[in-house]
Scaffold this motif. Sequence first.
Motif, PDB file in Angstrom:
ATOM      1  N   LYS A 266     -31.904 -24.690  -8.730  1.00 13.54           N
ATOM      2  CA  LYS A 266     -31.997 -23.946  -7.624  1.00 13.54           C
ATOM      3  C   LYS A 266     -32.615 -24.591  -6.958  1.00 13.54           C
ATOM      4  CE  LYS A 266     -33.181 -19.924 -11.082  1.00 13.54           C
ATOM      5  NZ  LYS A 266     -34.202 -19.678 -11.345  1.00 13.54           N
ATOM      6  N   VAL A 267     -33.411 -25.248  -6.354  1.00 10.08           N
ATOM      7  CA  VAL A 267     -33.805 -25.959  -5.199  1.00 10.08           C
ATOM      8  C   VAL A 267     -32.568 -26.866  -3.981  1.00 10.08           C
ATOM      9  CG1 VAL A 267     -35.144 -27.595  -4.574  1.00 10.08           C
ATOM     10  CG2 VAL A 267     -36.877 -26.541  -6.300  1.00 10.08           C
ATOM     11  N   LEU A 268     -32.303 -27.734  -5.329  1.00  8.61           N
ATOM     12  CA  LEU A 268     -31.183 -28.508  -4.796  1.00  8.61           C
ATOM     13  C   LEU A 268     -30.461 -27.604  -4.173  1.00  8.61           C
ATOM     14  CD1 LEU A 268     -31.384 -31.620  -7.270  1.00  8.61           C
ATOM     15  CD2 LEU A 268     -32.804 -31.522  -4.683  1.00  8.61           C
ATOM     16  N   THR A 269     -29.675 -26.515  -4.801  1.00  3.37           N
ATOM     17  CA  THR A 269     -28.412 -25.679  -3.974  1.00  3.37           C
ATOM     18  C   THR A 269     -28.690 -25.141  -3.272  1.00  3.37           C
ATOM     19  OG1 THR A 269     -28.359 -24.541  -6.200  1.00  3.37           O
ATOM     20  CG2 THR A 269     -27.153 -25.725  -6.052  1.00  3.37           C
ATOM     21  N   ALA A 270     -30.399 -24.881  -3.480  1.00  4.58           N
ATOM     22  CA  ALA A 270     -30.379 -23.375  -2.135  1.00  4.58           C
ATOM     23  C   ALA A 270     -30.823 -24.697  -0.434  1.00  4.58           C
ATOM     24  CB  ALA A 270     -31.293 -22.815  -2.786  1.00  4.58           C
ATOM     25  N   SER A 271     -30.705 -25.678  -1.218  1.00  4.84           N
ATOM     26  CA  SER A 271     -31.510 -27.171   0.259  1.00  4.84           C
ATOM     27  C   SER A 271     -30.046 -27.773   0.812  1.00  4.84           C
ATOM     28  CB  SER A 271     -32.576 -27.256   0.027  1.00  4.84           C
ATOM     29  OG  SER A 271     -32.310 -28.055  -1.339  1.00  4.84           O
ATOM     30  N   LEU A 272     -29.342 -28.490  -0.140  1.00  8.15           N
ATOM     31  CA  LEU A 272     -28.521 -29.211   0.153  1.00  8.15           C
ATOM     32  C   LEU A 272     -27.080 -29.274   0.616  1.00  8.15           C
ATOM     33  CD1 LEU A 272     -30.186 -32.296  -1.764  1.00  8.15           C
ATOM     34  CD2 LEU A 272     -31.166 -31.834   0.701  1.00  8.15           C
ATOM     35  N   GLY A 273     -27.019 -28.045   0.829  1.00 10.25           N
ATOM     36  CA  GLY A 273     -25.465 -27.575   0.950  1.00 10.25           C
ATOM     37  C   GLY A 273     -25.331 -27.650   2.056  1.00 10.25           C
ATOM     38  N   GLY A 274     -26.115 -28.094   2.625  1.00  9.18           N
ATOM     39  CA  GLY A 274     -25.255 -28.425   4.411  1.00  9.18           C
ATOM     40  C   GLY A 274     -25.395 -30.112   4.549  1.00  9.18           C
ATOM     41  N   LEU A 275     -25.980 -31.265   3.820  1.00 12.67           N
ATOM     42  CA  LEU A 275     -25.880 -32.190   3.892  1.00 12.67           C
ATOM     43  C   LEU A 275     -24.642 -32.804   4.823  1.00 12.67           C
ATOM     44  CD1 LEU A 275     -27.519 -34.112   2.438  1.00 12.67           C
ATOM     45  CD2 LEU A 275     -25.484 -34.536   1.077  1.00 12.67           C
ATOM     46  N   GLY A 276     -25.198 -33.157   5.588  1.00 10.15           N
ATOM     47  CA  GLY A 276     -24.562 -34.443   6.588  1.00 10.15           C
ATOM     48  C   GLY A 276     -23.485 -33.219   7.458  1.00 10.15           C
ATOM     49  N   GLY A 277     -24.082 -32.211   8.232  1.00  7.92           N
ATOM     50  CA  GLY A 277     -22.932 -31.103   8.682  1.00  7.92           C
ATOM     51  C   GLY A 277     -23.161 -31.599   9.961  1.00  7.92           C
ATOM     52  N   GLU A 278     -24.502 -32.229  10.427  1.00  9.73           N
ATOM     53  CA  GLU A 278     -24.523 -32.307  11.926  1.00  9.73           C
ATOM     54  C   GLU A 278     -24.005 -33.713  12.307  1.00  9.73           C
ATOM     55  OE1 GLU A 278     -28.428 -32.279  13.249  1.00  9.73           O
ATOM     56  OE2 GLU A 278     -29.206 -30.301  12.604  1.00  9.73           O
ATOM     57  N   LEU A 279     -23.702 -34.134  11.362  1.00 14.73           N
ATOM     58  CA  LEU A 279     -22.703 -35.399  11.753  1.00 14.73           C
ATOM     59  C   LEU A 279     -21.993 -35.757  11.610  1.00 14.73           C
ATOM     60  CD1 LEU A 279     -25.503 -37.846   9.545  1.00 14.73           C
ATOM     61  CD2 LEU A 279     -25.728 -36.955  12.209  1.00 14.73           C
ATOM     62  N   GLN A 280     -20.980 -34.882  10.831  1.00 11.26           N
ATOM     63  CA  GLN A 280     -19.649 -35.076  10.069  1.00 11.26           C
ATOM     64  C   GLN A 280     -18.783 -34.308  12.152  1.00 11.26           C
ATOM     65  OE1 GLN A 280     -18.727 -31.984   7.521  1.00 11.26           O
ATOM     66  NE2 GLN A 280     -19.837 -33.357   6.009  1.00 11.26           N
ATOM     67  N   GLU A 281     -17.632 -35.192  12.088  1.00 11.67           N
ATOM     68  CA  GLU A 281     -17.331 -34.846  13.456  1.00 11.67           C
ATOM     69  C   GLU A 281     -16.146 -33.528  13.313  1.00 11.67           C
ATOM     70  OE1 GLU A 281     -14.510 -38.095  14.752  1.00 11.67           O
ATOM     71  OE2 GLU A 281     -16.566 -39.104  15.548  1.00 11.67           O
ATOM     72  N   PRO A 282     -15.922 -32.486  13.925  1.00 12.74           N
ATOM     73  CA  PRO A 282     -14.917 -31.498  13.856  1.00 12.74           C
ATOM     74  C   PRO A 282     -13.157 -31.469  13.597  1.00 12.74           C
ATOM     75  CG  PRO A 282     -16.638 -30.982  16.493  1.00 12.74           C
ATOM     76  CD  PRO A 282     -16.279 -32.696  14.898  1.00 12.74           C
ATOM     77  N   ARG A 283     -13.220 -31.464  12.659  1.00 14.67           N
ATOM     78  CA  ARG A 283     -12.134 -31.791  12.627  1.00 14.67           C
ATOM     79  C   ARG A 283     -10.471 -31.002  12.967  1.00 14.67           C
ATOM     80  NH1 ARG A 283     -11.107 -30.210   6.763  1.00 14.67           N
ATOM     81  NH2 ARG A 283     -12.139 -28.836   6.848  1.00 14.67           N
ATOM     82  N   PRO A 284      -9.187 -30.996  13.682  1.00 13.89           N
ATOM     83  CA  PRO A 284      -8.757 -30.252  14.512  1.00 13.89           C
ATOM     84  C   PRO A 284      -8.159 -28.981  13.667  1.00 13.89           C
ATOM     85  CG  PRO A 284      -7.315 -32.026  14.995  1.00 13.89           C
ATOM     86  CD  PRO A 284      -8.819 -32.265  13.092  1.00 13.89           C
ATOM     87  N   ALA A 285      -8.081 -28.041  14.435  1.00 15.45           N
ATOM     88  CA  ALA A 285      -6.909 -26.582  13.906  1.00 15.45           C
ATOM     89  C   ALA A 285      -6.513 -27.455  12.797  1.00 15.45           C
ATOM     90  CB  ALA A 285      -7.319 -26.154  14.628  1.00 15.45           C
ATOM     91  N   ALA A 286      -5.454 -28.011  13.351  1.00 16.27           N
ATOM     92  CA  ALA A 286      -4.073 -28.026  12.223  1.00 16.27           C
ATOM     93  C   ALA A 286      -4.563 -28.875  10.741  1.00 16.27           C
ATOM     94  CB  ALA A 286      -3.436 -28.595  13.006  1.00 16.27           C
ATOM     95  N   ASP A 287      -6.502 -28.312  10.799  1.00 16.06           N
ATOM     96  CA  ASP A 287      -5.947 -30.040   9.388  1.00 16.06           C
ATOM     97  C   ASP A 287      -6.913 -29.050   9.192  1.00 16.06           C
ATOM     98  OD1 ASP A 287      -4.674 -31.718  10.535  1.00 16.06           O
ATOM     99  OD2 ASP A 287      -6.099 -33.189  11.667  1.00 16.06           O
ATOM    100  N   ARG A 288      -7.665 -27.649   9.219  1.00 23.42           N
ATOM    101  CA  ARG A 288      -8.814 -26.955   8.388  1.00 23.42           C
ATOM    102  C   ARG A 288      -8.001 -26.426   7.111  1.00 23.42           C
ATOM    103  NH1 ARG A 288     -12.202 -24.906  14.136  1.00 23.42           N
ATOM    104  NH2 ARG A 288     -12.706 -27.417  14.729  1.00 23.42           N
TER     105      ARG A 288
END
Length: 288
Positions: A266-288
């Motif tokens: 419960k603790v880990l899935t509630a807290s780590l779902g956003g792991l690395g989110g600020e460091l990932q480069e946005p993908r082009p819309a066609a790749d999403r």
Amino acid sequence: MPGTAKAPEALREAGLHRRFAEQGAADAGVVVPGRYVDDDATRAPGVVRNERAMIDHARRLADRIDTVLASGAAPLVIGGDCSVLLGAGLAMKRRDGVGLVHVDGHTDFRNPGNSDVCASVAGEDLAAAVGHHWPALADIDGAGPYFDAARTAHVGCRDDDAELAEVRSVLGAVVPTSEWRARGTATVVKALRTTAGAAGYWLQVDVDVLDAAVMPAVDSPDPGGCTPHELIELLRALAPRAVGASITVYDPDLDPDGTHARLLTKVLTASLGGLGGELQEPRPAADR
């Protein structure tokens, strides 16, 4: 620590992997550790317990972390004991500028300079990670120190930690649990992130940061730790800037009915779902 080797599968049984998969995670497989051997009676001076197997595992873990990072994902390593930080450190040294945030109920800074009984890296991982240990551990393949001490932050130790004064003199930031509570999580997170740097950091989480009353299934349970809610709040704020993370020291041998595995899930899935989110480069819309 022998029992902690069972942690990944005990947490899988408690639903950790399934719940992360529901959040979009993929299982990158197992890095099998070497067989644990009680070699205290035969080990030479200046050698830690199971040293050769540990170094081999660190190299293979580093390669697996590299593979996950190359895919564009943020790796979450489920240990095992704190010695997995060696493999994470090797992988991070290959990326210039990555700091370390060490979340632990202890400073894990026992080292040859302050102790005559160095043997268990589970209590010496932070010292090895910043170059304060024997070269066999702290300089694998000439890569040490794996993290710059000035860009390493620790949070979660107790006020009576034996190495607290030393780590304060070595690391960029040190915040015991009592100070964490007094300052507030938001203020502490800002300090930790500032210390570890804008390029991101590895997030090492030893679950004995939790108070022994709620998490006794660890090798060194101590009072004075944080609550599950406090840990969720801390990790949720730290996770987005983390290059990756490792979770360590849960011992299923001390949790026969799986109660504490379910709490950790419960603790880990509630807290780590956003792991690395600020460091990932946005993908082009066609790749999403």
